[in-house]
Write a protein that holds these residues in place. Sequence first.
Motif, PDB file in Angstrom:
ATOM      1  N   TRP A   1       1.286  -1.579   0.303  1.00  0.00           N
ATOM      2  CA  TRP A   1      -0.128   0.680   0.000  1.00  0.00           C
ATOM      3  C   TRP A   1       0.594   1.642  -0.021  1.00  0.00           C
ATOM      4  O   TRP A   1       2.309   1.350   0.901  1.00  0.00           O
ATOM      5  N   PHE A   2      -0.455   2.031  -0.364  1.00  0.00           N
ATOM      6  CA  PHE A   2       1.764   3.402  -1.076  1.00  0.00           C
ATOM      7  C   PHE A   2       0.228   4.409  -1.015  1.00  0.00           C
ATOM      8  O   PHE A   2      -1.051   4.461  -0.693  1.00  0.00           O
ATOM      9  N   ARG A   3       0.957   5.568  -0.633  1.00  0.00           N
ATOM     10  CA  ARG A   3      -0.259   6.796  -0.396  1.00  0.00           C
ATOM     11  C   ARG A   3       0.994   8.265  -1.705  1.00  0.00           C
ATOM     12  O   ARG A   3       1.911   8.339  -1.568  1.00  0.00           O
TER      13      ARG A   3
ATOM     14  N   LYS B   1       3.597  16.081  -2.756  1.00  0.00           N
ATOM     15  CA  LYS B   1       4.311  15.233  -2.323  1.00  0.00           C
ATOM     16  C   LYS B   1       4.473  14.013  -3.307  1.00  0.00           C
ATOM     17  O   LYS B   1       3.360  13.232  -4.207  1.00  0.00           O
ATOM     18  N   GLU B   2       5.479  13.382  -2.462  1.00  0.00           N
ATOM     19  CA  GLU B   2       5.649  12.512  -3.651  1.00  0.00           C
ATOM     20  C   GLU B   2       4.579  10.679  -3.199  1.00  0.00           C
ATOM     21  O   GLU B   2       4.749  11.599  -2.228  1.00  0.00           O
ATOM     22  N   ARG B   3       4.716   9.707  -3.883  1.00  0.00           N
ATOM     23  CA  ARG B   3       4.296   8.460  -3.538  1.00  0.00           C
ATOM     24  C   ARG B   3       5.097   8.001  -1.925  1.00  0.00           C
ATOM     25  O   ARG B   3       6.454   7.546  -2.192  1.00  0.00           O
ATOM     26  N   ALA B   4       4.861   7.453  -1.281  1.00  0.00           N
ATOM     27  CA  ALA B   4       4.850   6.917  -0.435  1.00  0.00           C
ATOM     28  C   ALA B   4       4.615   5.739  -0.172  1.00  0.00           C
ATOM     29  O   ALA B   4       3.253   5.394   0.131  1.00  0.00           O
TER      30      ALA B   4
ATOM     31  N   ASP C   1       7.024   4.103   9.167  1.00  0.00           N
ATOM     32  CA  ASP C   1       6.387   4.443  10.925  1.00  0.00           C
ATOM     33  C   ASP C   1       5.435   5.263  11.452  1.00  0.00           C
ATOM     34  O   ASP C   1       5.373   5.048  12.499  1.00  0.00           O
ATOM     35  N   SER C   2       5.328   5.941   9.977  1.00  0.00           N
ATOM     36  CA  SER C   2       4.345   6.712  10.462  1.00  0.00           C
ATOM     37  C   SER C   2       2.658   6.498  11.061  1.00  0.00           C
ATOM     38  O   SER C   2       1.717   6.959  10.884  1.00  0.00           O
ATOM     39  N   VAL C   3       2.660   5.170  10.159  1.00  0.00           N
ATOM     40  CA  VAL C   3       1.254   4.095  10.367  1.00  0.00           C
ATOM     41  C   VAL C   3       1.045   3.069  11.570  1.00  0.00           C
ATOM     42  O   VAL C   3       0.776   2.649  11.595  1.00  0.00           O
ATOM     43  N   LYS C   4       2.528   2.676  11.527  1.00  0.00           N
ATOM     44  CA  LYS C   4       2.872   1.767  12.960  1.00  0.00           C
ATOM     45  C   LYS C   4       1.743   2.049  13.765  1.00  0.00           C
ATOM     46  O   LYS C   4       2.113   2.940  14.741  1.00  0.00           O
ATOM     47  N   GLY C   5       1.338   1.000  14.072  1.00  0.00           N
ATOM     48  CA  GLY C   5       0.651   0.717  15.558  1.00  0.00           C
ATOM     49  C   GLY C   5      -1.179   1.452  15.360  1.00  0.00           C
ATOM     50  O   GLY C   5      -2.069   0.586  15.855  1.00  0.00           O
ATOM     51  N   ARG C   6      -1.456   1.829  13.436  1.00  0.00           N
ATOM     52  CA  ARG C   6      -2.517   2.538  14.451  1.00  0.00           C
ATOM     53  C   ARG C   6      -3.210   2.285  12.310  1.00  0.00           C
ATOM     54  O   ARG C   6      -4.376   1.648  12.364  1.00  0.00           O
ATOM     55  N   PHE C   7      -2.301   1.541  11.509  1.00  0.00           N
ATOM     56  CA  PHE C   7      -3.015   0.688  10.542  1.00  0.00           C
ATOM     57  C   PHE C   7      -2.627  -0.183  10.794  1.00  0.00           C
ATOM     58  O   PHE C   7      -1.148  -0.654  10.711  1.00  0.00           O
TER      59      PHE C   7
ATOM     60  N   SER D   1      -7.488   5.482  14.103  1.00  0.00           N
ATOM     61  CA  SER D   1      -6.986   6.985  14.671  1.00  0.00           C
ATOM     62  C   SER D   1      -6.416   7.757  13.274  1.00  0.00           C
ATOM     63  O   SER D   1      -4.907   8.599  13.236  1.00  0.00           O
ATOM     64  N   LEU D   2      -7.449   7.540  12.756  1.00  0.00           N
ATOM     65  CA  LEU D   2      -6.734   8.258  11.146  1.00  0.00           C
ATOM     66  C   LEU D   2      -6.337   9.914  11.878  1.00  0.00           C
ATOM     67  O   LEU D   2      -7.300  10.880  12.726  1.00  0.00           O
ATOM     68  N   LYS D   3      -4.910  10.725  11.240  1.00  0.00           N
ATOM     69  CA  LYS D   3      -5.006  11.916  11.346  1.00  0.00           C
ATOM     70  C   LYS D   3      -5.169  12.962  10.067  1.00  0.00           C
ATOM     71  O   LYS D   3      -5.078  12.701   8.928  1.00  0.00           O
ATOM     72  N   PRO D   4      -5.649  14.140  10.737  1.00  0.00           N
ATOM     73  CA  PRO D   4      -5.185  14.722   8.726  1.00  0.00           C
ATOM     74  C   PRO D   4      -4.277  14.209   7.894  1.00  0.00           C
ATOM     75  O   PRO D   4      -4.223  14.805   7.046  1.00  0.00           O
ATOM     76  N   ALA D   5      -2.655  14.078   9.144  1.00  0.00           N
ATOM     77  CA  ALA D   5      -1.571  14.381   7.767  1.00  0.00           C
ATOM     78  C   ALA D   5      -1.386  12.596   6.759  1.00  0.00           C
ATOM     79  O   ALA D   5      -0.494  12.946   5.977  1.00  0.00           O
ATOM     80  N   ASP D   6      -2.919  11.856   7.116  1.00  0.00           N
ATOM     81  CA  ASP D   6      -3.020  10.816   6.199  1.00  0.00           C
ATOM     82  C   ASP D   6      -4.025  11.219   5.316  1.00  0.00           C
ATOM     83  O   ASP D   6      -4.368   9.595   4.021  1.00  0.00           O
ATOM     84  N   THR D   7      -4.592  12.090   5.480  1.00  0.00           N
ATOM     85  CA  THR D   7      -5.068  12.549   3.465  1.00  0.00           C
ATOM     86  C   THR D   7      -4.665  12.497   2.697  1.00  0.00           C
ATOM     87  O   THR D   7      -2.852  12.512   2.728  1.00  0.00           O
ATOM     88  N   ALA D   8      -5.176  11.759   1.572  1.00  0.00           N
ATOM     89  CA  ALA D   8      -3.481  11.146   0.667  1.00  0.00           C
ATOM     90  C   ALA D   8      -4.724  10.022  -0.154  1.00  0.00           C
ATOM     91  O   ALA D   8      -5.304   9.584  -0.247  1.00  0.00           O
TER      92      ALA D   8
END
Length: 123
Positions: free
Chosen positions: A36-38, A43-46, A62-68, A85-92
């Motif tokens: 899975w990428f976003r 921004k670049e695909r991550a 690391d940015s999603v570990k424990g939440r996804f 536990s979605l955050k606005p920074a997860d918007t993509a």
Amino acid sequence: QVQLVESGGGLVQAGGSLMLSCATSERTLGNYVVGWFRQAPGKERAFVGAIRRSSGATYYADSVKGRFTISRDDAKNLVYLQMNSLKPADTAAYYCAARNWAPSTRDYEYDYWGQGTQVTVSS
């Protein structure tokens, strides 16, 4: 050629949850590693995470570990991305991708891609 289709995106408030699905009807998805990428605007695909074939071992950024959480149902040719536990920074735009070999964090190492599904997290 493997065609992948993502679904499940949408608008959710911060702290909420969504489950994305990645499906294919043409080949047995269980034969492939699925990643899975976003990609957020500008921004670049991550890399988000990946799941091995057979063992089902998973790997996460690391940015999603424990939440996804990524899981697969090979009988249904589906791979899931449960996002909590979605955050606005997860918007993509979220994409699933498949490759034959080991999981990779590099998008160019994946051979097949879906069209993406948009996830928007409001604050």
